[in-house]
Motif scaffolding. Sequence first.
Motif, PDB file in Angstrom:
ATOM      1  N   GLU A 177       0.639  -1.212   0.154  1.00  0.00           N
ATOM      2  CA  GLU A 177      -0.093   0.015  -0.009  1.00  0.00           C
ATOM      3  C   GLU A 177       0.836   1.292  -0.107  1.00  0.00           C
ATOM      4  OE1 GLU A 177      -4.113  -1.920   2.183  1.00  0.00           O
ATOM      5  OE2 GLU A 177      -1.973  -0.944   3.344  1.00  0.00           O
ATOM      6  N   GLN A 196       1.862   1.749  -3.430  1.00  0.00           N
ATOM      7  CA  GLN A 196       0.975   2.150  -4.492  1.00  0.00           C
ATOM      8  C   GLN A 196       0.801   3.777  -4.336  1.00  0.00           C
ATOM      9  OE1 GLN A 196      -2.276  -0.397  -3.164  1.00  0.00           O
ATOM     10  NE2 GLN A 196      -1.635  -2.107  -4.352  1.00  0.00           N
ATOM     11  N   ALA A 252      -0.102  -1.691  -9.700  1.00  0.00           N
ATOM     12  CA  ALA A 252       0.594  -2.356  -8.750  1.00  0.00           C
ATOM     13  C   ALA A 252       1.891  -3.057  -9.443  1.00  0.00           C
ATOM     14  CB  ALA A 252      -0.224  -3.557  -8.302  1.00  0.00           C
TER      15      ALA A 252
END
Length: 229
Positions: free
Chosen positions: A98, A101, A107
Amino acid sequence: MSVEIELCDARVRYGPLEALHGVRLPAPAGAVTVLLGRNGSGRTTALRALAGTVPLAAGRVLRRGEDITRTPAHVRARAGVCSVPDQQAVHPTFTVAENLQLAVHGADFTRALTVYPALGPLLPRLAGTLSGGEQRMLALSRAVLADARVVLVDEPALGMSPPVAAATYTMLTELAARSAAAVVVAEQRLPPGLEGRTAAGVAVIVHQLRRGAVVFSGEPYEFTSRAAE
């Protein structure tokens, strides 16, 4: 070399204390600029002033000649200024994936994992559970993934093993070479691999700060020759 971002006669105050005393600090595109100094010298404050996380009491911040002194940090970030502080540089309650990201659409973390393969098995882990060196790798991965034109890093190799530190500086010089980014790093000592006129063909410029003022500007060999006298 064209100047990508610079401080012009910058003064920064923390309450009654003035941390920068009229500093002029250009950071050329496609080069690595090294800010050297002990703790309290003003090198971290100079990075924060460029990033917009501390306001100037006087002077200006220019981006390609345009005055961005009053431009907030988040707007500078959207315009390609990537800042990696020495502390609290990751979101501890987010996973490693995360955190990555936030720096890239989708991704595809291939570029970051090529530089820091140790992060691969850690993708599902919460960032707050990582070691200091692992968190540093994660924070630096933002610079790899963000395609920033300005990369500001406070002590890039903090907590890293020598091989990982070497890979980090290789990555930073490649960013300057490949993307013509202005890479600005703050260190207490001149890092290994940056002692020559160039690093991997990329120009290296050294500014030494002491008590909030620039006391030396030049090439690395000039700095080391001066320090040896």
